[in-house]
Structure formats: structure tokens, C-alpha cells
Enzyme design. Structure first.
Site, PDB file in Angstrom:
ATOM      1  N   ASP A  46      12.889  32.830  -4.152  1.00  0.00           N
ATOM      2  CA  ASP A  46      11.879  31.817  -3.779  1.00  0.00           C
ATOM      3  C   ASP A  46      10.560  31.998  -4.525  1.00  0.00           C
ATOM      4  O   ASP A  46       9.514  31.574  -4.036  1.00  0.00           O
ATOM      5  CB  ASP A  46      11.571  31.822  -2.260  1.00  0.00           C
ATOM      6  CG  ASP A  46      12.737  31.380  -1.391  1.00  0.00           C
ATOM      7  OD1 ASP A  46      13.834  31.154  -1.923  1.00  0.00           O
ATOM      8  OD2 ASP A  46      12.531  31.267  -0.166  1.00  0.00           O
ATOM      9  N   CYS A  85      19.232  29.170  -2.201  1.00  0.00           N
ATOM     10  CA  CYS A  85      19.780  30.468  -2.639  1.00  0.00           C
ATOM     11  C   CYS A  85      21.261  30.503  -3.035  1.00  0.00           C
ATOM     12  O   CYS A  85      21.595  30.829  -4.167  1.00  0.00           O
ATOM     13  CB  CYS A  85      19.598  31.497  -1.535  1.00  0.00           C
ATOM     14  SG  CYS A  85      17.937  31.639  -0.909  1.00  0.00           S
ATOM     15  N   HIS A 143      24.426  37.063  -0.579  1.00  0.00           N
ATOM     16  CA  HIS A 143      24.356  35.695  -0.046  1.00  0.00           C
ATOM     17  C   HIS A 143      25.487  34.784  -0.512  1.00  0.00           C
ATOM     18  O   HIS A 143      25.313  33.571  -0.665  1.00  0.00           O
ATOM     19  CB  HIS A 143      22.988  35.041  -0.354  1.00  0.00           C
ATOM     20  CG  HIS A 143      22.591  34.063   0.708  1.00  0.00           C
ATOM     21  ND1 HIS A 143      21.465  33.272   0.636  1.00  0.00           N
ATOM     22  CD2 HIS A 143      23.198  33.739   1.880  1.00  0.00           C
ATOM     23  CE1 HIS A 143      21.387  32.511   1.711  1.00  0.00           C
ATOM     24  NE2 HIS A 143      22.428  32.772   2.477  1.00  0.00           N
TER      25      HIS A 143
END
Ligand SMILES: [Ca+2]
Length: 448
Positions: A46, A85, A143
Site C-alpha cells: 500500500d 493485494c 496473501h
């Protein structure tokens, strides 16, 4: 089986034989890869287009990333494949549009996506480099699946320390759904420390242990993703689902700055380790972000933020450094996507793609080392109800029922909609988008 040998002994012997064979194959691959360059791929989480010094931040100090840019190449038109993400990571790991692996949205800690992940049948850059003799490691954020079956250790990484969710508490390492989320390969093994510092520590240790053989080190940082916590802030997520104190207002800005600066200092330690071991000239270092900043960060002159297909959602900082190969102080405005790194890493390793594997991304090596132009291409983004298409300076942006056209060379802030003024360009990009969407949604396999 011989009569005097029991079954257990026989199994042991077969296993030992297989281990020797695998060991031999690995040793062969290692000797083939000897002398090949090391790869260090560092990704912030981010981090926006205006969040670091060499991209114009006056608030946040990032001398180490700035030094990499000064000693190598800075990208002004690098994009993550998605403004969030998981899809960005699927494209980065596979070198193909994330639509092909079906990771089009965030793999959330809560709800049904918790059971999903990047399919093991997908080929990752780590698998290709590993098969070519590279030592591979991931320290930080995965992730791409919570279940152990989707663990990075199953996708080509020899070593994994870190977390599988979208974010953990920087101190307690508890994920957004309340689960402990700190792993050592296939097992949960807790470790004390601030996430950013642990990622750096394991990175330094890995480089030291593998200084004599080619390695590929992937360091996906957590900074500056929420929760907003500096080194000395209290944990927000406590065991048993208890809540600690959460940063508010000005505390968020203070923590955000510290999070980026601690990551930058960690990158400095990685670079220092490479130099100290004399590996500087044979180590390719790439730094980027996985999507634009939230409203708590800065996307500089760009419109929008994380989660949107305005430029601020996906045009992010990126820097490449490789002394002796990439000319210091180079700034490139060529349009590059995260999915291009797979082909680039395979190329600089002198490795070959597995037979039949076709990538969407292109090899950037000629551009990096000889300033060559990339082939002309049309690029696509799709996230929820938004679509974006790039060809040269032109960008088609579809947001729900609103279709817009921008010339980013003249208007990087996407203020002046040229859809009515240039209907031919609009139509051409719309047609290309329709063809691409049909191709990826039809599941047309890129494998030859
Ligand atoms: Ca992110």
C-alpha cells in the site's frame, strides 16, 4: 523385497535412495546456476506514488530506497497488476494476468475466500528459479491462501517465515480474523518482534547463508499497510480476541511515516549485507509497491487511491539497481507491470521457462541494461466494476457506467476526459478490452 528385510527397512532404503537422487539433481542444478546473478525482490504494501523521497515526499525520509534509485533506474510509469493485494501478488508470482489464475479479489481472512488460494498447478517464478538451482526464500506477506496446502513452501520457496493473511498486528502477529499468523514453512511458529524488523533479520541471515550460490530472495513487507503501528506502539490485536489500543487521527500519520522509514532502514541493511559480502555487482535488486496508497498515504499528483483504477490505485514507486549492469541515475517512463518481473528474473538467471508455459509479462532485461524500448503493447486492469486499458499515453477508464479517456502524458492527474473528443481511440481501446475480457473469462489457456 528380500525375505530377511522387513517392510519398514525397505521403505527407509527407498526413501534414502530418493533423497540421494533429489540431492544429486539439486546439486546438478546448483552447479549449472553457479555464477548467475542473485535476485532480491522487495515489495512494500500500500505504498503510494508520493510516499517516498525519490518520488517527491517531503514528509517521509527514505534515504536507502533513494540511494537505490540514484545508483540504478527509477520507473515513473510502473504499475501493480491490481489496486489491491492478492491479485497483484498472483500476477507477480505467475507472470500472467491474475484473471488466468482466478485470483481477482482479496483473499480475505474472514468468509469463504479463507478456503481459497493460488492453485498449486500454477507455475511461480520461485519454482522456475529453484529448478534452475537458485536457493529461494520468502520472508513477509504471502496473501495467496491461508490453508497450509497453499503455503509458499508448496510454491517453490525453500524457506518461508512470515504471514499468510493480508495483514497481521505488527507486534502480536494476529490476523484480521483473530488467528495467530506467523509461520516457519508449513508450521505456525511464533517469533517475537516487529514484523518489519523480522523480515529484514531473516533477509540478512538468508543472504549470509547463501552468499556462495545464486539466490532469489522475495521480501514482501507489511509496511505501510494497516494496522498503523510503530516499533514502540502497543499491540492492537490481543490473544483471545481482545482488542488493544488503535491509532487515531494524527497518530496514524506519525505511525505511517515511521513504518515506511523503518522499512527503508531495513532495505539499507539488506543492501549493506550485499555490499559487505562483495555481492553488489552480481545482485539485482528490485523495489516496488503492490498497489497505491489508501487515504492515509500519498499518491502524489495522481487521482484516486487503493481499490480504484484511477492511476493512484496502481501506478506506484519502483526502482531497479544492479551496479555495472543498470546505468546509475536512469529514469524511465516506459510502461511496466508487476507481471513483467517473472520473465525478467528468468531471463537474467539465464533460465528457461518450462515447456508450454506462456507468460503475459515481458522480459525487461534489455530495457534495464541497454535502455531498449519495450515492444508496443496494450495493457489491461480489471477490478470489481472497474476496467482500465493502456496503450501508449492513452488510458481508457471504465467505472460502472462512466467511460472516460485520458492522455496521461499531458494529463497524469486524469482531470480532462477526452472520450468525446477522440471517439476513434475510445472505440479502439473498448474493442481491445472486450477481446481481452473474452479471452481471460473464456479461460483460454496460455499454455501452448
Ligand atoms: Ca496492498
Amino acid at each position: 523385497m528380500a525375505d530377511n528385510m522387513d517392510r519398514r527397512e525397505f521403505v527407509k532404503l527407498v526413501a534414502a535412495g530418493a533423497a540421494v537422487l533429489i540431492g544429486n539433481r539439486r546439486a546438478e542444478a546448483r552447479s549449472r546456476a553457479a555464477g548467475k546473478p542473485n535476485i532480491i525482490l522487495i515489495m512494500a504494501d500500500d505504498l503510494g506514488y508520493g510516499d517516498i523521497g525519490c518520488y517527491g515526499s517531503t514528509k517521509i525520509r527514505t534515504p536507502n530506497i533513494d540511494a537505490l534509485a540514484k545508483g540504478g533506474m527509477k520507473f515513473t510509469d510502473y504499475h501493480s497488476n491490481c489496486p489491491v493485494c492478492s491479485p497483484t501478488r498472483a500476477a507477480l508470482l505467475t507472470g500472467r494476468y491474475q484473471q488466468r489464475s482466478g485470483i481477482e479479489g482479496v483473499v480475505y481472512a474472514k468468509g469463504p475466500t479463507r478456503q481459497t488460494g493460488l492453485a498449486l498447478g500454477e507455475t511461480t517464478f520461485a519454482e522456475v528459479l529453484k529448478s534452475y538451482g537458485y536457493a529461494t526464500a520468502l520472508f513477509g506477506k504471502w496473501h495467496l491462501g491461508y490453508n497450509v496446502a497453499f503455503n509458499p513452501a508448496m510454491q517453490g520457496f525453500d524457506e518461508f517465515r512470515g504471514y499468510v493473511s493480508g495483514n497481521v498486528d505488527f507486534h502480536s502477529h494476529i490476523d484480521g480474523a483473530g488467528f495467530d499468523d506467523w509461520w516457519k514453512n508449513l508450521e505456525k511458529v511464533p517469533e517475537e518482534g516487529y514484523t518489519t524488523d523480522l523480515i529484514t533479520k531473516h533477509g540478512v541471515d538468508f543472504i549470509e547463508r547463501h552468499k556462495d550460490e545464486p539466490f532469489c530472495l522475495y521480501l514482501p513487507h507489511e509496511a505501510p499497510h494497516s494496522p498503523y503501528q510503530g516499533r514502540n506502539d502497543p499491540p492492537e490485536r490481543l490473544p483471545g480476541g481482545k482488542k488493544g489500543r488503535k491509532a487515531k487521527g494524527q497518530e496514524i500519520a506519525r505511525a505511517y511515516k515511521e513504518m515506511v522509514e523503518v522499512m527503508d532502514a531495513g532495505i539499507g541493511r539488506i543492501v549493506e549485507t550485499v555490499k559487505r559480502l562483495g555481492l553488489e555487482h552480481r545482485t539485482f535488486i528490485f523495489f516496488c509497491s503492490d498497489n497505491g496508497a489508501t487515504k492515509n498515504g500519498s499518491n502524489g499528483i495522481l487521482a484516486g487511491h487503493k481499490g480504484t483504477l484511477w492511476e493512484g490505485g496502481h501506478r506506484v514507486p519502483a526502482v531497479a539497481c544492479w551496479p555495472g549492469r543498470i546505468r546509475p541515475g536512469t529514469i524511465t517512463d516506459q510502461t511496466v507491470l508487476g507481471m513483467d518481473l517473472f520473465a525478467t528474473m528468468v531471463s537474467l538467471a539465464g533460465a528457461k521457462l518450462p515447456t508450454g508455459l506462456k507468460l503475459d509479462g515481458v522480459d525487461l532485461l534489455g530495457m534495464l541494461t541497454e535502455n531498449r524500448d519495450l515492444p508496443e503493447r496494450t495493457l489491461f486492469w480489471r477490478y470489481r466494476k472497474e476496467r482500465a486499458v493502456r496503450r501508449g499515453p492513452w488510458k481508457l477508464l471504465v467505472r460502472g457506467n462512466n467511460t472516460m479517456l485520458f492522455n496521461l502524458d499531458e494529463d497524469p492527474g486524469e482531470k480532462n476526459d477526452l472520450a468525446r473528443a477522440n471517439p476513434q481511440m475510445l472505440k479502439m481501446l473498448e474493442d481491445e478490452l472486450a477481446a481481452w475480457e473474452q479471452e481471460v473469462s473464456a479461460g483460454v489457456e496460455l499454455r501452448a
